[in-house]
Design a protein around this motif. Structure first.
Motif, short mmCIF file in Angstrom:
data_model
loop_
_atom_site.label_atom_id
_atom_site.label_comp_id
_atom_site.label_asym_id
_atom_site.label_seq_id
_atom_site.Cartn_x
_atom_site.Cartn_y
_atom_site.Cartn_z
N ASN A 43 31.51 32.09 -15.46
CA ASN A 43 31.28 33.47 -15.05
C ASN A 43 30.16 34.15 -15.84
OD1 ASN A 43 33.28 33.39 -13.08
ND2 ASN A 43 34.87 34.12 -14.49
N THR A 44 29.86 33.64 -17.01
CA THR A 44 28.79 34.21 -17.81
C THR A 44 27.42 33.69 -17.39
OG1 THR A 44 28.90 32.51 -19.53
CG2 THR A 44 30.37 34.40 -19.75
N LYS A 45 27.41 32.68 -16.56
CA LYS A 45 26.18 32.02 -16.10
C LYS A 45 25.36 31.50 -17.27
CE LYS A 45 25.85 34.54 -11.75
NZ LYS A 45 25.00 35.37 -10.86
N THR A 46 26.06 31.03 -18.28
CA THR A 46 25.39 30.42 -19.42
C THR A 46 25.57 28.91 -19.46
OG1 THR A 46 27.32 30.83 -20.84
CG2 THR A 46 25.58 32.50 -20.82
N THR A 47 26.49 28.41 -18.65
CA THR A 47 26.74 26.98 -18.61
C THR A 47 26.91 26.52 -17.17
OG1 THR A 47 27.89 27.09 -20.75
CG2 THR A 47 28.15 25.09 -19.46
N VAL A 48 26.21 25.47 -16.83
CA VAL A 48 26.33 24.85 -15.51
C VAL A 48 26.92 23.46 -15.70
CG1 VAL A 48 25.12 24.13 -13.43
CG2 VAL A 48 24.38 26.17 -14.65
N TYR A 49 27.85 23.10 -14.85
CA TYR A 49 28.55 21.83 -14.98
C TYR A 49 28.25 20.91 -13.81
CZ TYR A 49 31.30 24.67 -18.21
OH TYR A 49 31.70 25.51 -19.23
N LEU A 50 28.38 19.65 -14.06
CA LEU A 50 28.35 18.65 -13.01
C LEU A 50 29.51 17.70 -13.24
CD1 LEU A 50 26.75 17.65 -10.50
CD2 LEU A 50 25.65 16.00 -12.03
N GLN A 51 30.56 17.87 -12.45
CA GLN A 51 31.69 16.97 -12.50
C GLN A 51 31.38 15.76 -11.64
OE1 GLN A 51 34.72 17.18 -14.26
NE2 GLN A 51 34.91 15.07 -13.55
N MET A 52 31.42 14.59 -12.25
CA MET A 52 31.07 13.36 -11.56
C MET A 52 32.29 12.46 -11.51
SD MET A 52 27.28 12.62 -13.15
CE MET A 52 27.96 12.18 -14.75
N ASN A 53 32.77 12.19 -10.31
CA ASN A 53 33.92 11.32 -10.11
C ASN A 53 33.51 10.07 -9.34
OD1 ASN A 53 35.66 13.26 -11.30
ND2 ASN A 53 35.92 14.30 -9.33
N ASN A 54 34.34 9.06 -9.44
CA ASN A 54 34.08 7.80 -8.75
C ASN A 54 32.65 7.32 -8.97
OD1 ASN A 54 34.65 5.57 -7.13
ND2 ASN A 54 34.12 6.66 -5.22
N LEU A 55 32.28 7.26 -10.22
CA LEU A 55 30.92 6.88 -10.57
C LEU A 55 30.61 5.45 -10.16
CD1 LEU A 55 30.73 8.69 -13.97
CD2 LEU A 55 29.08 8.99 -12.11
N LYS A 56 29.37 5.24 -9.77
CA LYS A 56 28.89 3.94 -9.35
C LYS A 56 27.74 3.50 -10.25
CE LYS A 56 29.91 5.08 -4.52
NZ LYS A 56 29.35 5.20 -3.15
N PRO A 57 27.50 2.20 -10.35
CA PRO A 57 26.38 1.74 -11.18
C PRO A 57 25.05 2.38 -10.80
CG PRO A 57 27.79 -0.11 -10.65
CD PRO A 57 28.31 1.06 -9.86
N GLU A 58 24.84 2.67 -9.53
CA GLU A 58 23.60 3.29 -9.10
C GLU A 58 23.46 4.73 -9.55
OE1 GLU A 58 26.05 2.62 -5.21
OE2 GLU A 58 25.84 1.68 -7.19
#
Length: 122
Positions: free
Chosen positions: A74-89
């Motif tokens: 909510n502070t717009k100071t941190t952006v996240y990228l949740q990565m699931n089911n990761l692949k070698p590519e």
């Protein structure tokens, strides 16, 4: 000046998960969106995901849609990228950057940080 610091990368097995974080400063939200981009060795940097500052609308590359989720606090100071089911590519250095919408994708601004390495083993 916009400054960005990516973190959260690491080595995981295929099918595993990671959450990347991007600490933002310098009013990156003056841009239309914040995006995640990645670059694998010997390849061009490509768009991964983006989120608009005003409405929180999300956009994803076809290769990650359904597996990755982009968000910000909510502070717009941190952006996240949740990565699931990761692949070698998915193995690449991941970068965050303010971005503007194009007709087909997102154009990053030139505020590249150090990035964070994501390595996915088979």
């Amino acid at each position: 000046q916009v400054q960005l610091a990516e973190s959260g990368g690491g080595l995981v097995q295929a099918g595993g998960s990671l959450r990347l974080s991007c600490a933002c400063s310098g009013r990156a939200f003056t841009s239309y969106a914040m995006g995640w981009f990645r670059q694998a060795p010997g390849k061009e940097r490509t768009f991964v995901a983006a989120i608009t500052w005003s409405g929180g609308n999300t956009f994803y590359a076809d290769s990650v849609r359904g597996r990755f989720t982009i968000s910000f606090d909510n502070t717009k100071t941190t952006v996240y990228l949740q990565m699931n089911n990761l692949k070698p590519e998915d193995t690449a250095v991941y970068y965050c950057n303010p971005a503007e919408k194009t007709w087909t994708s997102f154009q990053p601004k030139n505020f590249w940080g150090q990035g964070t390495q994501v390595t996915v083993s088979s």
